[in-house]
Design a protein around this motif. Structure first.
Motif, PDB file in Angstrom:
ATOM      1  N   ILE A  51      42.821  53.917  41.483  1.00 27.93           N
ATOM      2  CA  ILE A  51      41.836  54.215  42.483  1.00 27.93           C
ATOM      3  C   ILE A  51      42.735  53.641  43.961  1.00 27.93           C
ATOM      4  O   ILE A  51      42.536  54.222  45.035  1.00 27.93           O
ATOM      5  N   ALA A  52      42.933  52.527  43.794  1.00 25.34           N
ATOM      6  CA  ALA A  52      43.693  51.983  45.016  1.00 25.34           C
ATOM      7  C   ALA A  52      44.690  52.588  45.328  1.00 25.34           C
ATOM      8  O   ALA A  52      45.153  52.724  46.636  1.00 25.34           O
ATOM      9  N   VAL A  53      45.688  53.067  44.637  1.00 28.56           N
ATOM     10  CA  VAL A  53      46.814  53.822  44.897  1.00 28.56           C
ATOM     11  C   VAL A  53      46.484  55.021  45.529  1.00 28.56           C
ATOM     12  O   VAL A  53      46.838  55.536  46.859  1.00 28.56           O
ATOM     13  N   ARG A  54      45.113  55.711  45.174  1.00 27.88           N
ATOM     14  CA  ARG A  54      44.742  56.964  45.773  1.00 27.88           C
ATOM     15  C   ARG A  54      44.216  57.013  47.076  1.00 27.88           C
ATOM     16  O   ARG A  54      44.301  57.575  47.944  1.00 27.88           O
ATOM     17  N   GLY A  55      43.595  55.416  47.191  1.00 22.21           N
ATOM     18  CA  GLY A  55      43.113  55.118  48.420  1.00 22.21           C
ATOM     19  C   GLY A  55      44.110  54.558  49.509  1.00 22.21           C
ATOM     20  O   GLY A  55      43.841  54.297  50.823  1.00 22.21           O
ATOM     21  N   GLY A  56      45.354  54.665  49.157  1.00 25.63           N
ATOM     22  CA  GLY A  56      46.236  53.938  50.041  1.00 25.63           C
ATOM     23  C   GLY A  56      46.180  52.496  50.209  1.00 25.63           C
ATOM     24  O   GLY A  56      47.155  51.812  51.045  1.00 25.63           O
ATOM     25  N   ARG A  57      45.663  51.808  49.452  1.00 23.50           N
ATOM     26  CA  ARG A  57      45.637  50.278  49.420  1.00 23.50           C
ATOM     27  C   ARG A  57      46.706  49.615  48.566  1.00 23.50           C
ATOM     28  O   ARG A  57      46.405  49.234  47.241  1.00 23.50           O
ATOM     29  N   HIS A  58      47.958  49.666  48.832  1.00 22.43           N
ATOM     30  CA  HIS A  58      48.902  49.246  48.004  1.00 22.43           C
ATOM     31  C   HIS A  58      48.873  47.703  47.614  1.00 22.43           C
ATOM     32  O   HIS A  58      49.151  47.700  46.461  1.00 22.43           O
ATOM     33  N   LYS A  59      48.487  46.806  48.423  1.00 25.19           N
ATOM     34  CA  LYS A  59      48.389  45.438  48.037  1.00 25.19           C
ATOM     35  C   LYS A  59      47.408  45.159  47.021  1.00 25.19           C
ATOM     36  O   LYS A  59      47.689  44.477  45.860  1.00 25.19           O
ATOM     37  N   GLU A  60      46.251  45.938  47.077  1.00 25.67           N
ATOM     38  CA  GLU A  60      45.142  45.809  46.100  1.00 25.67           C
ATOM     39  C   GLU A  60      45.494  46.562  44.811  1.00 25.67           C
ATOM     40  O   GLU A  60      45.465  45.948  43.706  1.00 25.67           O
ATOM     41  N   ALA A  61      46.403  47.686  44.815  1.00 28.35           N
ATOM     42  CA  ALA A  61      46.992  48.326  43.719  1.00 28.35           C
ATOM     43  C   ALA A  61      47.949  47.529  42.709  1.00 28.35           C
ATOM     44  O   ALA A  61      47.960  47.322  41.685  1.00 28.35           O
ATOM     45  N   ASN A  62      48.882  46.944  43.778  1.00 24.37           N
ATOM     46  CA  ASN A  62      49.788  45.964  43.195  1.00 24.37           C
ATOM     47  C   ASN A  62      48.860  44.736  42.460  1.00 24.37           C
ATOM     48  O   ASN A  62      49.414  44.309  41.377  1.00 24.37           O
ATOM     49  N   LYS A  63      47.913  44.235  42.927  1.00 24.25           N
ATOM     50  CA  LYS A  63      47.103  43.192  42.415  1.00 24.25           C
ATOM     51  C   LYS A  63      46.798  43.710  40.909  1.00 24.25           C
ATOM     52  O   LYS A  63      46.864  42.899  39.790  1.00 24.25           O
ATOM     53  N   TYR A  64      46.130  44.923  40.820  1.00 25.33           N
ATOM     54  CA  TYR A  64      45.452  45.278  39.592  1.00 25.33           C
ATOM     55  C   TYR A  64      46.670  45.698  38.421  1.00 25.33           C
ATOM     56  O   TYR A  64      46.359  45.774  37.426  1.00 25.33           O
ATOM     57  N   PHE A  65      47.605  46.341  39.169  1.00 22.21           N
ATOM     58  CA  PHE A  65      48.837  46.462  38.127  1.00 22.21           C
ATOM     59  C   PHE A  65      49.422  45.259  37.559  1.00 22.21           C
ATOM     60  O   PHE A  65      49.525  44.964  36.293  1.00 22.21           O
ATOM     61  N   THR A  66      49.403  44.139  38.330  1.00 21.78           N
ATOM     62  CA  THR A  66      49.959  43.081  37.739  1.00 21.78           C
ATOM     63  C   THR A  66      48.945  42.371  36.843  1.00 21.78           C
ATOM     64  O   THR A  66      49.226  41.886  35.568  1.00 21.78           O
ATOM     65  N   ALA A  67      47.350  42.451  37.139  1.00 25.09           N
ATOM     66  CA  ALA A  67      46.198  42.193  36.233  1.00 25.09           C
ATOM     67  C   ALA A  67      46.482  42.828  34.956  1.00 25.09           C
ATOM     68  O   ALA A  67      46.411  42.462  33.878  1.00 25.09           O
ATOM     69  N   ARG A  68      46.875  44.086  35.007  1.00 20.77           N
ATOM     70  CA  ARG A  68      47.070  44.905  33.819  1.00 20.77           C
ATOM     71  C   ARG A  68      47.960  44.628  32.746  1.00 20.77           C
ATOM     72  O   ARG A  68      47.817  44.424  31.811  1.00 20.77           O
ATOM     73  N   VAL A  69      49.129  44.213  33.297  1.00 28.40           N
ATOM     74  CA  VAL A  69      50.306  43.619  32.757  1.00 28.40           C
ATOM     75  C   VAL A  69      49.965  42.127  31.824  1.00 28.40           C
ATOM     76  O   VAL A  69      49.964  42.042  30.703  1.00 28.40           O
ATOM     77  N   VAL A  70      49.009  41.527  32.718  1.00 27.17           N
ATOM     78  CA  VAL A  70      48.590  40.041  32.218  1.00 27.17           C
ATOM     79  C   VAL A  70      47.697  40.341  30.976  1.00 27.17           C
ATOM     80  O   VAL A  70      47.628  39.803  29.941  1.00 27.17           O
ATOM     81  N   LEU A  71      46.573  41.219  31.270  1.00 28.15           N
ATOM     82  CA  LEU A  71      45.661  41.487  30.276  1.00 28.15           C
ATOM     83  C   LEU A  71      46.278  42.167  28.942  1.00 28.15           C
ATOM     84  O   LEU A  71      45.873  42.050  27.794  1.00 28.15           O
ATOM     85  N   GLN A  72      47.100  42.903  29.168  1.00 27.28           N
ATOM     86  CA  GLN A  72      47.973  43.608  28.010  1.00 27.28           C
ATOM     87  C   GLN A  72      48.623  42.565  27.083  1.00 27.28           C
ATOM     88  O   GLN A  72      48.533  42.445  26.042  1.00 27.28           O
ATOM     89  N   GLY A  73      49.112  41.656  27.899  1.00 26.39           N
ATOM     90  CA  GLY A  73      49.939  40.375  27.124  1.00 26.39           C
ATOM     91  C   GLY A  73      48.970  39.487  26.654  1.00 26.39           C
ATOM     92  O   GLY A  73      48.993  39.159  25.216  1.00 26.39           O
ATOM     93  N   LEU A  74      47.771  39.327  27.076  1.00 24.43           N
ATOM     94  CA  LEU A  74      46.714  38.459  26.322  1.00 24.43           C
ATOM     95  C   LEU A  74      46.056  39.144  25.183  1.00 24.43           C
ATOM     96  O   LEU A  74      45.916  38.509  24.365  1.00 24.43           O
TER      97      LEU A  74
END
Length: 131
Positions: A51-74
């Motif tokens: 949703i953030a990528v579609r909205g053009g909010r790249h910093k927020e998208a990067n934050k959620y991408f990082t969260a996704r990787v951490v959550l997958q690891g956990l």
């Protein structure tokens, strides 16, 4: 007389294999409750990043991408950790079920003794009737 069917050998793997659809999913969710929580959290982070990528909010998208990787690891750590914990005593599920069945049979026989006697075995049934 035969021992009741509740004391028959029980194979947990067959019971799980015979479950259907959502019953099997629910069984596994109860076995490893942290894994479904991790999956839902990972999907949430992935959705929010899209949703953030579609909205053009790249910093927020990067934050959620990082969260996704951490959550997958956990989630992976929870999956492996729970599996190791469940096998930590060195006994398979079949061995645990066999011990449980033997304990239940012993308790049942003790209860029969308290109530006045054991059930006759197949070798001692009416041998006195033959003359």
């Amino acid at each position: 007389m035969v021992v009741p069917s509740s004391f028959d050998p029980y194979d947990a793997e067959d019971a799980v294999r015979n479950l259907k659809g959502f019953q099997k999913l629910w069984y596994h969710c109860k076995q490893q409750p942290l894994v479904p929580i991790g999956i839902v959290a990972t999907c949430y982070a992935l959705t929010r990043s899209a949703i953030a990528v579609r909205g053009g909010r790249h910093k927020e998208a990067n934050k959620y991408f990082t969260a996704r990787v951490v959550l997958q690891g956990l989630t992976l750590v929870a999956l492996v950790g729970t599996s190791l914990y469940m096998q930590s005593d060195g006994k398979s599920q079949a061995e645990k079920n066999a011990e449980k069945a033997a304990r239940r049979k012993q308790l049942w026989l003790e209860e029969l003794d308290r109530q006045g006697g054991r059930l006759p075995t197949s070798s001692s049934t009416n041998n006195n009737d033959r003359v």
